[in-house]
Design an enzyme around this catalytic site. Structure first.
Site, mmCIF file in Angstrom:
data_model
loop_
_atom_site.group_PDB
_atom_site.id
_atom_site.type_symbol
_atom_site.label_atom_id
_atom_site.label_comp_id
_atom_site.label_asym_id
_atom_site.label_seq_id
_atom_site.Cartn_x
_atom_site.Cartn_y
_atom_site.Cartn_z
ATOM 1 N N LYS A 1 -0.735 5.003 4.421
ATOM 2 C CA LYS A 1 -1.645 4.075 5.116
ATOM 3 C C LYS A 1 -1.233 3.906 6.570
ATOM 4 O O LYS A 1 -0.054 3.715 6.867
ATOM 5 C CB LYS A 1 -1.661 2.710 4.399
ATOM 6 N N HIS B 1 0.831 -1.209 0.000
ATOM 7 C CA HIS B 1 0.000 0.000 0.000
ATOM 8 C C HIS B 1 0.864 1.258 0.000
ATOM 9 O O HIS B 1 2.045 1.206 0.350
ATOM 10 C CB HIS B 1 -0.935 0.032 1.211
HETATM 11 P P1 NAD Z 1 -7.577 9.805 4.534
HETATM 12 O O1 NAD Z 1 -6.718 10.077 5.715
HETATM 13 O O2 NAD Z 1 -7.186 10.355 3.211
HETATM 14 O O3 NAD Z 1 -9.094 10.289 4.832
HETATM 15 C C1 NAD Z 1 -9.716 10.227 6.087
HETATM 16 C C2 NAD Z 1 -10.564 11.492 6.218
HETATM 17 O O4 NAD Z 1 -11.320 11.376 7.453
HETATM 18 C C3 NAD Z 1 -9.706 12.774 6.310
HETATM 19 O O5 NAD Z 1 -10.171 13.758 5.399
HETATM 20 C C4 NAD Z 1 -9.914 13.205 7.763
HETATM 21 O O6 NAD Z 1 -9.823 14.615 7.921
HETATM 22 C C5 NAD Z 1 -11.331 12.687 8.014
HETATM 23 N N1 NAD Z 1 -11.662 12.693 9.445
HETATM 24 C C6 NAD Z 1 -10.838 12.484 10.494
HETATM 25 N N2 NAD Z 1 -11.510 12.665 11.650
HETATM 26 C C7 NAD Z 1 -12.780 12.992 11.296
HETATM 27 C C8 NAD Z 1 -13.951 13.305 12.048
HETATM 28 N N3 NAD Z 1 -13.952 13.314 13.405
HETATM 29 N N4 NAD Z 1 -15.094 13.592 11.372
HETATM 30 C C9 NAD Z 1 -15.122 13.583 10.024
HETATM 31 N N5 NAD Z 1 -14.032 13.312 9.265
HETATM 32 C C10 NAD Z 1 -12.894 13.008 9.888
HETATM 33 O O7 NAD Z 1 -7.710 8.206 4.455
HETATM 34 P P2 NAD Z 1 -8.240 7.310 3.241
HETATM 35 O O8 NAD Z 1 -7.097 6.834 2.443
HETATM 36 O O9 NAD Z 1 -9.390 7.989 2.578
HETATM 37 O O10 NAD Z 1 -8.767 6.044 4.057
HETATM 38 C C11 NAD Z 1 -9.778 6.155 5.054
HETATM 39 C C12 NAD Z 1 -10.060 4.752 5.619
HETATM 40 O O11 NAD Z 1 -10.630 3.934 4.582
HETATM 41 C C13 NAD Z 1 -8.813 4.011 6.100
HETATM 42 O O12 NAD Z 1 -9.159 3.251 7.222
HETATM 43 C C14 NAD Z 1 -8.477 3.101 4.923
HETATM 44 O O13 NAD Z 1 -7.730 1.950 5.280
HETATM 45 C C15 NAD Z 1 -9.874 2.733 4.476
HETATM 46 N N6 NAD Z 1 -9.997 2.232 3.094
HETATM 47 C C16 NAD Z 1 -10.925 1.266 2.914
HETATM 48 C C17 NAD Z 1 -11.174 0.786 1.643
HETATM 49 C C18 NAD Z 1 -12.272 -0.226 1.470
HETATM 50 O O14 NAD Z 1 -12.519 -0.671 0.332
HETATM 51 N N7 NAD Z 1 -12.977 -0.592 2.524
HETATM 52 C C19 NAD Z 1 -10.447 1.279 0.557
HETATM 53 C C20 NAD Z 1 -9.489 2.262 0.778
HETATM 54 C C21 NAD Z 1 -9.286 2.751 2.061
#
Ligand code: NAD
Length: 264
Positions: free
Chosen positions: A157, A153
């Protein structure tokens, strides 16, 4: 009919992709976006004039259609808080966040009795089909084949190994009647001795902007099988999450759903 969605973490990597896909697909209406207080101003600039944004989910839900489905890709404690809000309001919620502890997953399971909830560590259709066939391969090959998983990744991450690698490992362990917590090995360093038969290695590489690669190895005497999934862009996760939201809108509470339930 178009499914109305509210995205929590709307300014994150996944959140932005989900908002973009929803705004460009007639099947979905983006009703609102939530991000942390530190990032909501930037979100507001991005979404200007398109739909309401807030740093507070409760507050935003008062301003969107009551049948909206919430989609949360944030951090474990944030997703659990979103689930509490969704349960209070009886609104459906799709969670894609990974790295949740067993206690946090148990909380989601109990809240799923009150409102339709779906959680999946990987929303891609390809990975979910892979989840189905890997235990069959493990059984067909039998105990002489050692099973190992390698995931790669991007460098941002936060959790390791990936939620997807752990989910794939769960399926392999179950196929052999093992408990994953007893057999998982995620670190090999120094004089570690021979590999035990009852072991599943789950290793992680991090770097650059890799969206996600998962390879499962079945290694026997004189041969090996490798099954690899490459995610080329975040769009496939975003499309999976939106499809899950449309499906979840028609489901009743009762269990913590997964993408497998949708595909069934
Ligand atoms: P990222 O850090 O780019 O995005 C997370 C967002 O959440 C940020 O904009 C952050 O400011 C926001 N956030 C934090 N605290 C918050 C709050 N209290 N209220 C509202 N928003 C808040 O991360 P990402 O790459 O988008 O990944 C997010 C999650 O999704 C991770 O856990 C990642 O592993 C997971 N993910 C899952 C899949 C899937 O298919 N299930 C795919 C990709 C990523």
């Amino acid at each position: 009919m178009s499914t109305s969605v509210v995205v929590v973490g709307a300014n994150g990597r996944m959140g932005r992709t989900i908002c973009d896909v929803a705004q460009n697909s007639p099947e979905y209406t983006l009703a609102g976006g939530v991000d942390s207080p530190a990032r909501v101003a930037e979100l507001s600039l991005r979404m200007v004039g398109k739909c309401p944004v807030s740093d507070n989910l409760q507050d935003l839900l008062g301003r969107v259609p009551a049948n909206s489905v919430i989609i949360d890709f944030t951090a474990p404690e944030v997703s659990v808080a979103s689930a509490r809000v969704a349960a209070e309001r009886g609104m459906a919620l799709v969670i894609g966040t990974t790295g949740l502890s067993n206690a946090q997953l148990a909380t989601l399971e109990s809240l799923a009795a009150k409102t339709p909830l779906l959680w999946s560590s990987n929303m891609s259709i390809g990975i979910n089909v892979m989840r189905k066939i890997l235990p069959e391969l493990a059984k067909a090959l039998g105990p002489d084949y050692d099973m190992e998983i390698m995931e790669i990744h991007h460098k941002h991450k936060k959790d390791s190994p990936s939620g997807t690698a752990l989910t794939l490992a769960e399926g392999l362990a179950k196929a052999r009647d093992w408990n994953l917590s007893d057999v998982r090995c995620s670190s090999r360093d120094g004089l570690i001795g021979e590999r035990p038969t009852e072991q599943i290695g789950v290793q992680a590489l991090r770097g650059g902007d890799v969206v996600g690669v998962h390879t499962v190895y079945f290694m026997g005497a004189g041969e090996r099988i490798e099954v690899t999934h490459h995610a080329h862009s975040r769009e496939n996760f975003a499309r999976g999450a939106l499809r899950a939201a449309a499906w979840l809108a028609g489901q009743k509470p009762g269990k913590l759903y997964g993408v497998q339930d949708m595909l069934a």
